[in-house]
Design an enzyme around this catalytic site. Structure first.
Site, PDB file in Angstrom:
ATOM      1  N   PRO A   1       0.830  -1.211   0.000  1.00  0.00           N
ATOM      2  CA  PRO A   1       0.000   0.000   0.000  1.00  0.00           C
ATOM      3  C   PRO A   1       0.864   1.261   0.000  1.00  0.00           C
ATOM      4  O   PRO A   1       1.189   1.809   1.055  1.00  0.00           O
ATOM      5  CB  PRO A   1      -0.788  -0.123   1.305  1.00  0.00           C
ATOM      6  CG  PRO A   1       0.124  -0.892   2.203  1.00  0.00           C
ATOM      7  CD  PRO A   1       0.906  -1.826   1.330  1.00  0.00           C
TER       8      PRO A   1
ATOM      9  N   CYS B   1       4.027   3.564   8.674  1.00  0.00           N
ATOM     10  CA  CYS B   1       4.400   4.823   8.031  1.00  0.00           C
ATOM     11  C   CYS B   1       5.400   5.578   8.901  1.00  0.00           C
ATOM     12  O   CYS B   1       5.103   5.902  10.059  1.00  0.00           O
ATOM     13  CB  CYS B   1       3.174   5.686   7.753  1.00  0.00           C
ATOM     14  SG  CYS B   1       3.606   7.227   6.896  1.00  0.00           S
TER      15      CYS B   1
ATOM     16  N   GLY C   1      10.247  -5.899   2.041  1.00  0.00           N
ATOM     17  CA  GLY C   1      11.545  -5.253   2.162  1.00  0.00           C
ATOM     18  C   GLY C   1      12.605  -5.912   1.315  1.00  0.00           C
ATOM     19  O   GLY C   1      12.908  -7.098   1.489  1.00  0.00           O
TER      20      GLY C   1
ATOM     21  N   ARG D   1       8.252  -0.785  -3.981  1.00  0.00           N
ATOM     22  CA  ARG D   1       8.958   0.091  -4.918  1.00  0.00           C
ATOM     23  C   ARG D   1       9.406  -0.607  -6.199  1.00  0.00           C
ATOM     24  O   ARG D   1       9.495   0.025  -7.248  1.00  0.00           O
ATOM     25  CB  ARG D   1      10.157   0.731  -4.210  1.00  0.00           C
ATOM     26  CG  ARG D   1       9.752   1.794  -3.181  1.00  0.00           C
ATOM     27  CD  ARG D   1      10.947   2.316  -2.407  1.00  0.00           C
ATOM     28  NE  ARG D   1      11.505   1.310  -1.516  1.00  0.00           N
ATOM     29  CZ  ARG D   1      12.682   1.423  -0.909  1.00  0.00           C
ATOM     30  NH1 ARG D   1      13.431   2.492  -1.134  1.00  0.00           N
ATOM     31  NH2 ARG D   1      13.110   0.479  -0.094  1.00  0.00           N
TER      32      ARG D   1
END
Length: 332
Positions: A17, A102, A203, A227
């Protein structure tokens, strides 16, 4: 294959997300490229309760995206529960996710996001209250800790499980690391071994091989890709294929990349109008162009364009140039 509550996922690849990215335009592309679950960008609990139009629009779910997880964030139990109840009763999302990862200061200053990581008892209290208030499965996205001195990933995941959470997605970085350094997969493995609910690892999954290595070394139920999918939904497709078939598919050619880039832009226009979409697409275009030699000049041009047609003209002229150069090399 694994389930989150009663939601069956068709594979183990999950789109992360990402704020400012995971709107319906991009999520639908990710779904079409094979992601077993797509997660929407986080929405503020208070913005939902105040009926902020932009935030309510972020709760829209296209049926073609399902199964889908909508993510909310907040630091106060009363407002978080009320927002979760609203999402539960007023959206067709399959899963409600709570953001505990976050790292941005404006979020953590409100006792939201990664600030939760310092207090396992708060996690239990907040998650259990949300679980009691909704019908949809509740999950948590978190980081391994606040900093190297406060890594409570195991305790936090166990608190989520005791509270009735149905899955945990764990990013192997601390809040202080932000997106720098290396993700710690050892802590992801520890968390997986400490709970019985599904764990999704996140990650440094940059290639299909990374995804398989994470699954093999940590034992997680799924891999979350963030990403690495920006401007590159083929990463999702290639990972799904590699995990199921053991075969590495080739990367896309320049024209295929730009074709999908334009589909992305057209969906953004349908969602937000041309004025907003073309500006928002500038960062995405740069990601789609990544890896194509000589893209700097066209990337700079796109940053000034205001219409869809100007963007399309520049991108396809660039592709024509790239293909012409490739043909020259082949002839030589």
């Amino acid at each position: 294959m694994f389930k989150i509550g009663d939601v069956q996922l068709k594979n183990r690849v999950v789109l992360a997300p990402m704020a400012g990215v995971c709107n319906p335009a991009f999520r639908l592309i990710a779904k079409e490229f094979g992601a077993g679950l797509v997660c929407a960008e986080m929405v503020s609990d208070k913005a939902i309760l105040y009926k902020n139009e932009k935030s309510l629009n972020m709760l829209f779910v296209d049926e073609r995206e399902k199964p889908l997880s909508l993510q909310i964030f907040g630091g106060e139990k009363e407002t978080l529960v009320a927002a979760a109840r609203f999402v539960d009763q007023n959206t067709n999302a399959d899963i409600i996710d709570i953001n505990m990862g976050c790292p941005v200061p404006k979020i953590t200053k409100c006792d939201a996001g990664a600030k939760w990581l310092l207090d396992p008892s708060k996690i239990y209290d907040m998650v259990s209250a949300v679980v009691e208030a909704v019908e949809k499965p509740v999950t948590v996205k978190m980081r391994m800790g606040w900093d190297s001195d406060h890594i409570y990933a195991v305790q936090n995941a166990q608190a989520v499980e005791r509270a009735g959470g149905k899955a945990v997605a764990l990013h192997g970085r601390t809040r202080v690391q932000m997106y720098e350094g290396t993700a710690n997969w050892d802590i992801i493995k520890e968390v997986k071994q400490s709970v019985s609910i599904p764990v999704i690892g996140n990650g440094d999954v940059k290639t299909p091989e990374d995804a398989k290595r994470m699954l093999d070394t940590t034992g997680v139920d799924g891999v979350m890709i963030g990403r690495a999918a920006l401007g590159n939904p083929w990463m999702l497709y290639r990972t799904v294929h590699y995990l199921s078939k053991g075969e590495l598919l080739p990367d896309p050619g320049p024209r295929e990349k730009i074709d999908v880039c334009m589909i992305h832009l057209d969906r953004l226009i349908a969602l937000k109008g041309e004025f907003v979409a073309v500006r928002e697409m500038r960062k995405h275009a740069a990601w789609y162009l990544k890896g194509l030699r000589g893209n700097a000049s066209v990337r700079d041009k796109v940053n000034y364009f205001e219409t869809r047609d100007d963007v399309a003209k520049a991108l396809y002229e660039f592709v024509d140039e790239v293909e012409a150069k490739q043909q020259e090399v082949e002839i030589v």
